[in-house]
Design a protein around this motif. Structure first.
Motif, PDB file in Angstrom:
ATOM      1  N   ILE A  81       0.837  -1.203   0.000  1.00  0.00           N
ATOM      2  CA  ILE A  81       0.000   0.000   0.000  1.00  0.00           C
ATOM      3  C   ILE A  81       0.869   1.250   0.000  1.00  0.00           C
ATOM      4  O   ILE A  81       0.576   2.231  -0.697  1.00  0.00           O
ATOM      5  N   LEU A  82       1.937   1.243   0.766  1.00  0.00           N
ATOM      6  CA  LEU A  82       2.850   2.389   0.832  1.00  0.00           C
ATOM      7  C   LEU A  82       3.443   2.686  -0.543  1.00  0.00           C
ATOM      8  O   LEU A  82       3.480   3.845  -0.993  1.00  0.00           O
ATOM      9  N   VAL A  83       3.892   1.649  -1.230  1.00  0.00           N
ATOM     10  CA  VAL A  83       4.448   1.819  -2.577  1.00  0.00           C
ATOM     11  C   VAL A  83       3.377   2.380  -3.519  1.00  0.00           C
ATOM     12  O   VAL A  83       3.620   3.328  -4.278  1.00  0.00           O
ATOM     13  N   GLY A  84       2.190   1.813  -3.475  1.00  0.00           N
ATOM     14  CA  GLY A  84       1.116   2.262  -4.339  1.00  0.00           C
ATOM     15  C   GLY A  84       0.704   3.698  -4.066  1.00  0.00           C
ATOM     16  O   GLY A  84       0.387   4.454  -5.001  1.00  0.00           O
ATOM     17  N   ALA A  85       0.701   4.108  -2.793  1.00  0.00           N
ATOM     18  CA  ALA A  85       0.324   5.476  -2.433  1.00  0.00           C
ATOM     19  C   ALA A  85       1.285   6.492  -3.039  1.00  0.00           C
ATOM     20  O   ALA A  85       0.870   7.546  -3.538  1.00  0.00           O
ATOM     21  N   LEU A 121     -10.207 -13.648  -5.384  1.00  0.00           N
ATOM     22  CA  LEU A 121      -8.898 -14.286  -5.529  1.00  0.00           C
ATOM     23  C   LEU A 121      -8.511 -14.981  -4.230  1.00  0.00           C
ATOM     24  O   LEU A 121      -8.928 -14.564  -3.147  1.00  0.00           O
ATOM     25  N   PRO A 122      -7.704 -16.038  -4.311  1.00  0.00           N
ATOM     26  CA  PRO A 122      -7.240 -16.715  -3.091  1.00  0.00           C
ATOM     27  C   PRO A 122      -6.299 -15.810  -2.296  1.00  0.00           C
ATOM     28  O   PRO A 122      -5.623 -14.942  -2.861  1.00  0.00           O
ATOM     29  N   PHE A 123      -6.239 -16.021  -0.999  1.00  0.00           N
ATOM     30  CA  PHE A 123      -5.435 -15.171  -0.120  1.00  0.00           C
ATOM     31  C   PHE A 123      -3.978 -15.630  -0.084  1.00  0.00           C
ATOM     32  O   PHE A 123      -3.475 -16.091   0.937  1.00  0.00           O
ATOM     33  N   THR A 124      -3.284 -15.472  -1.210  1.00  0.00           N
ATOM     34  CA  THR A 124      -1.853 -15.740  -1.248  1.00  0.00           C
ATOM     35  C   THR A 124      -1.099 -14.443  -1.001  1.00  0.00           C
ATOM     36  O   THR A 124      -1.644 -13.342  -1.181  1.00  0.00           O
ATOM     37  N   THR A 125       0.159 -14.556  -0.591  1.00  0.00           N
ATOM     38  CA  THR A 125       0.975 -13.370  -0.329  1.00  0.00           C
ATOM     39  C   THR A 125       1.128 -12.534  -1.597  1.00  0.00           C
ATOM     40  O   THR A 125       1.080 -11.304  -1.567  1.00  0.00           O
ATOM     41  N   ARG A 126       1.293 -13.199  -2.737  1.00  0.00           N
ATOM     42  CA  ARG A 126       1.440 -12.493  -4.015  1.00  0.00           C
ATOM     43  C   ARG A 126       0.190 -11.688  -4.339  1.00  0.00           C
ATOM     44  O   ARG A 126       0.265 -10.505  -4.711  1.00  0.00           O
ATOM     45  N   ASN A 127      -0.972 -12.324  -4.222  1.00  0.00           N
ATOM     46  CA  ASN A 127      -2.220 -11.625  -4.527  1.00  0.00           C
ATOM     47  C   ASN A 127      -2.462 -10.457  -3.584  1.00  0.00           C
ATOM     48  O   ASN A 127      -2.931  -9.385  -3.994  1.00  0.00           O
ATOM     49  N   LEU A 128      -2.144 -10.655  -2.311  1.00  0.00           N
ATOM     50  CA  LEU A 128      -2.321  -9.579  -1.337  1.00  0.00           C
ATOM     51  C   LEU A 128      -1.388  -8.406  -1.639  1.00  0.00           C
ATOM     52  O   LEU A 128      -1.765  -7.242  -1.493  1.00  0.00           O
ATOM     53  N   SER A 129      -0.167  -8.702  -2.077  1.00  0.00           N
ATOM     54  CA  SER A 129       0.788  -7.638  -2.400  1.00  0.00           C
ATOM     55  C   SER A 129       0.336  -6.837  -3.614  1.00  0.00           C
ATOM     56  O   SER A 129       0.395  -5.604  -3.634  1.00  0.00           O
ATOM     57  N   ILE A 130      -0.120  -7.535  -4.657  1.00  0.00           N
ATOM     58  CA  ILE A 130      -0.637  -6.855  -5.851  1.00  0.00           C
ATOM     59  C   ILE A 130      -1.845  -6.000  -5.482  1.00  0.00           C
ATOM     60  O   ILE A 130      -1.978  -4.848  -5.915  1.00  0.00           O
ATOM     61  N   CYS A 131      -2.723  -6.566  -4.670  1.00  0.00           N
ATOM     62  CA  CYS A 131      -3.896  -5.846  -4.216  1.00  0.00           C
ATOM     63  C   CYS A 131      -3.487  -4.599  -3.431  1.00  0.00           C
ATOM     64  O   CYS A 131      -4.068  -3.522  -3.597  1.00  0.00           O
ATOM     65  N   GLY A 132      -2.456  -4.720  -2.592  1.00  0.00           N
ATOM     66  CA  GLY A 132      -1.991  -3.592  -1.784  1.00  0.00           C
ATOM     67  C   GLY A 132      -1.493  -2.431  -2.632  1.00  0.00           C
ATOM     68  O   GLY A 132      -1.790  -1.269  -2.343  1.00  0.00           O
TER      69      GLY A 132
END
Length: 242
Positions: A81-85, A121-132
């Motif tokens: 989220i920080l990177v995206g912001a 989407l499934p709760f994988t670390t990759r998906n959560l990071s992309i979402c963030g």
């Protein structure tokens, strides 16, 4: 001119009442409802003042159910989220002022489309990071960090969704406001404008707590998407035809 300003703040508070009611009762919806309605009143209310006032609501909602927060998901989303912001603030700083309303409306319609058509989407670390990253970008550019989260949380129970998303929103709002301030798009005056929306927030929060016994996720979703899409179309019409 004073009378015009008071009318604007009254209308803005009415928009915040509706948005806070839906968010408090379902856990999501404030920004997607408030953004187009506030932009119709005045483009100066988004994204900074809206993010600032919504920060208070997220903190209160977090306190309501913090024991249900899923910390593993928060740890995966936070750095992204920080990177995206930062990316989002840099993008917004390069948008000409006379195009902001069209940009906001287009982003809101994109958020509506994501909410309608995106599959969970499934709760994988990759998906959560992309979402963030997407949360950070959408939060800084449009004030709507919730749309990407719909992809992850749309089928999750409300008892988990409300506090976990409140934690995500709290972090997202803080990082987006800091990023916007860094590029000169958020300051003390805009923060004060946000505080002028506090009465609407408090009324909407109170109504939302009462409405929880009646509100379902489906009803909240219909309200959120219909108000957001209608407001966005009106904002585009207002921009094009003056």
């Amino acid at each position: 001119e004073v009378s015009h300003a008071l009318d604007a703040f009254f209308l803005a508070n009415c928009a915040v009442v509706i948005a806070a009611l839906v968010q408090t009762s379902t856990g999501i919806g404030f920004a997607m409802i408030a953004a187009p309605l506030l932009a119709l009143v005045s483009i100066s209310f988004v994204p900074g003042p809206m993010l600032f006032i919504n920060l208070f609501l997220s903190i209160v909602m977090l306190g309501d159910g913090r024991s249900h927060v899923v910390r593993r998901e928060i740890l995966a989303l936070g750095p992204a989220i920080l990177v995206g912001a930062l990316i989002g603030a840099a993008i917004l700083s390069r948008v000409p002022g006379d195009r902001l309303d069209v940009v906001f409306a287009s982003l809101i319609l994109l958020a509506v489309a994501i909410s309608i058509f995106a599959k969970a989407l499934p709760f994988t670390t990759r998906n959560l990071s992309i979402c963030g990253v997407a949360v950070g970008i959408m939060g800084s550019t449009s004030g709507i960090p919730g749309a990407p989260l719909v992809i992850m949380y749309q089928n999750e129970p409300l008892e988990k969704t409300r506090p976990t998303m409140a934690m995500v929103f709290t972090f997202s709002y803080i990082t987006s406001l800091c990023a916007l301030a860094y590029v000169g798009l958020f300051n003390v005056q805009l923060a004060l404008d946000g505080l002028m929306l506090l009465p609407g927030l408090l009324i909407g929060y109170g109504l939302g707590r009462w409405a929880r016994r009646f509100m379902t996720q489906a009803v909240g979703r219909i309200l959120m998407l219909s108000i957001a899409s209608t407001g966005s179309v009106l904002l585009i019409v207002k921009s094009v035809f003056g």
